[in-house]
Design a protein around this motif. Structure first.
Motif, PDB file in Angstrom:
ATOM      1  N   CYS A  63       0.805  -1.180   0.015  1.00 23.69           N
ATOM      2  CA  CYS A  63      -0.073   0.053   0.001  1.00 23.69           C
ATOM      3  C   CYS A  63       0.708   1.363   0.043  1.00 23.69           C
ATOM      4  O   CYS A  63       0.512   2.291  -0.365  1.00 23.69           O
ATOM      5  N   HIS A 108      -2.795  -4.142  -7.774  1.00 22.64           N
ATOM      6  CA  HIS A 108      -2.838  -4.065  -6.546  1.00 22.64           C
ATOM      7  C   HIS A 108      -4.311  -3.409  -6.191  1.00 22.64           C
ATOM      8  O   HIS A 108      -5.076  -3.756  -5.270  1.00 22.64           O
ATOM      9  N   CYS A 110      -7.104  -4.364  -3.415  1.00 28.18           N
ATOM     10  CA  CYS A 110      -6.849  -3.818  -2.132  1.00 28.18           C
ATOM     11  C   CYS A 110      -8.003  -2.763  -2.139  1.00 28.18           C
ATOM     12  O   CYS A 110      -7.976  -1.739  -2.994  1.00 28.18           O
ATOM     13  N   CYS A 124      -7.011   1.020  -0.932  1.00 29.92           N
ATOM     14  CA  CYS A 124      -6.175   1.815  -2.231  1.00 29.92           C
ATOM     15  C   CYS A 124      -7.478   2.247  -3.168  1.00 29.92           C
ATOM     16  O   CYS A 124      -7.099   3.207  -3.710  1.00 29.92           O
TER      17      CYS A 124
END
Ligand SMILES: [Zn+2]
Lengths: 154, 203
Positions: A3, A29, A33, A36
């Motif tokens: 992150c 990512h 996630c 984020c």
């Protein structure tokens, strides 16, 4: 990608300035996630929000005054021209001037009105020095002689 | 085809005043807007913009295309704005410490409400103006360097490298500076972020 790494890439990601591989990494990512993802979305809508600020138009007086001031701008004196045939002298003189200007400009802030234009001139010349690698890559190297510095006219 | 800034500036250097008029035309509005967002006073913004152009013009004969024209232009503008903000603060403090800071003075640039508009339109505009005032205030509260960076990034759409040169830091420092600035804005404007304005036909 973690992150923290993602955080440093949010802006370039939204600006479309990531390299292909980096972008793929970021998207991977983001797909995994939620934290984020939310953040990126908030940055995106912040950017949209900032777009709501209207632009102002310069006033009509602006152009008139500008024209008048340009017309009144004195032609540049080139009193140092006589030095030109002798680069060595010109170089020495420039150094001296630079030193003088530097010393003179130390204590006081420049006022607005007639502040020495050489400040901007040097600014222009200084720019490539800040990042010489890209100047060397893209442009000719700095000329070996510093150009004549526009001295204080007084 | 339109000449690039650098070509124009080289023509100015060669004595062509028309080319300077073209540069002026190209950058008067971006510069005035940038400076207005920096100093938050319209008149002062125009004065500073004039000063920027005059300085560029005075330096024309020594112009060398060693950096992007916009980098040079906005670097002069940024420095002038920062100096002027500092001067304003000094002056304000000398006059009275009770007076609100110059940065808090709202210099309305809202479009005037037109009485011919219907009630719904007026309401809509009031909401719009309230949002804009909030945005303006949030930007104004940023530290000066962050503010300059955000304005150059968001409204002038300059590249990171260019902005870094203008605010005089490394490119990586600039990126984290920008991130911090946007993070502050995101928090400050949280009530508006993710809450788009009511849809209306023309926007
Ligand atoms: Zn994450």
């Amino acid at each position: 990608m973690n992150c923290a790494r993602m955080e440093s890439r949010i802006l370039p990601y939204l600006d479309g300035r990531l390299k292909e591989g980096e972008r793929a990494e970021a998207e991977k990512h983001l797909a995994a996630c939620a934290v984020c993802r939310l953040r990126v979305n908030e940055f995106r809508s912040l950017s949209g929000l900032l777009d709501e600020l209207p632009k102002i138009e310069p006033s009509a007086a602006f152009d008139l005054r500008m024209q008048a001031r340009i017309a009144a701008a004195p032609p540049r004196q080139s009193w140092w021209a006589w030095l030109a045939p002798s680069p060595r002298v010109a170089f020495a003189a420039s150094l001296l001037l630079l030193a003088t200007v530097w010393v003179a400009s130390r204590p006081a802030e420049h006022g607005l009105n007639m502040a020495a234009p050489d400040t901007e001139l040097r600014m222009m010349k200084d720019l490539p020095v800040l990042e010489d690698y890209d100047v060397l890559a893209n442009f000719e190297p700095l000329p070996d002689l510093p150009p004549p510095v526009e001295a204080e006219n007084q | 085809m339109a000449r690039t800034d650098i070509q124009l500036m080289q023509d100015v250097k060669a004595g062509d005043e028309q080319s300077f008029a073209l540069l002026l035309h190209r950058y008067r509005s971006p510069l005035v807007n940038f400076l207005y967002r920096m100093v938050r006073n319209r008149e002062q913004a125009e004065d500073l913009a004039q000063e920027v152009f005059i300085r560029v013009y005075r330096a024309r004969e020594d112009y060398e295309p060693s950096a992007k024209f916009t980098t040079w232009l906005f670097r002069i503008a940024t420095n002038l704005a920062l100096n002027s903000i500092r001067d304003n603060h000094h002056r304000q403090m000398e006059i009275s410490i009770d007076q609100p800071l110059a940065a808090d003075a709202e210099d309305g640039d809202e479009r005037r409400l037109d009485l011919a508009d219907g009630h719904a339109d007026i309401e809509q505009r009031l909401v719009e103006q309230a949002r804009q005032a909030m945005i303006r205030r949030a930007i104004a509260k940023l530290p000066e360097k962050q503010r300059a960076a955000v304005l150059l990034h968001k409204y002038q759409e300059l590249e990171y490298r260019e902005i870094a040169r203008i605010v005089e830091c490394s490119e990586s420092a600039l990126k984290s500076l920008l991130f911090r600035a946007y993070e502050t804005l995101r928090i400050e404007l949280a009530p508006l972020v993710g809450q788009p304005p009511k849809q209306q036909g023309s926007r």
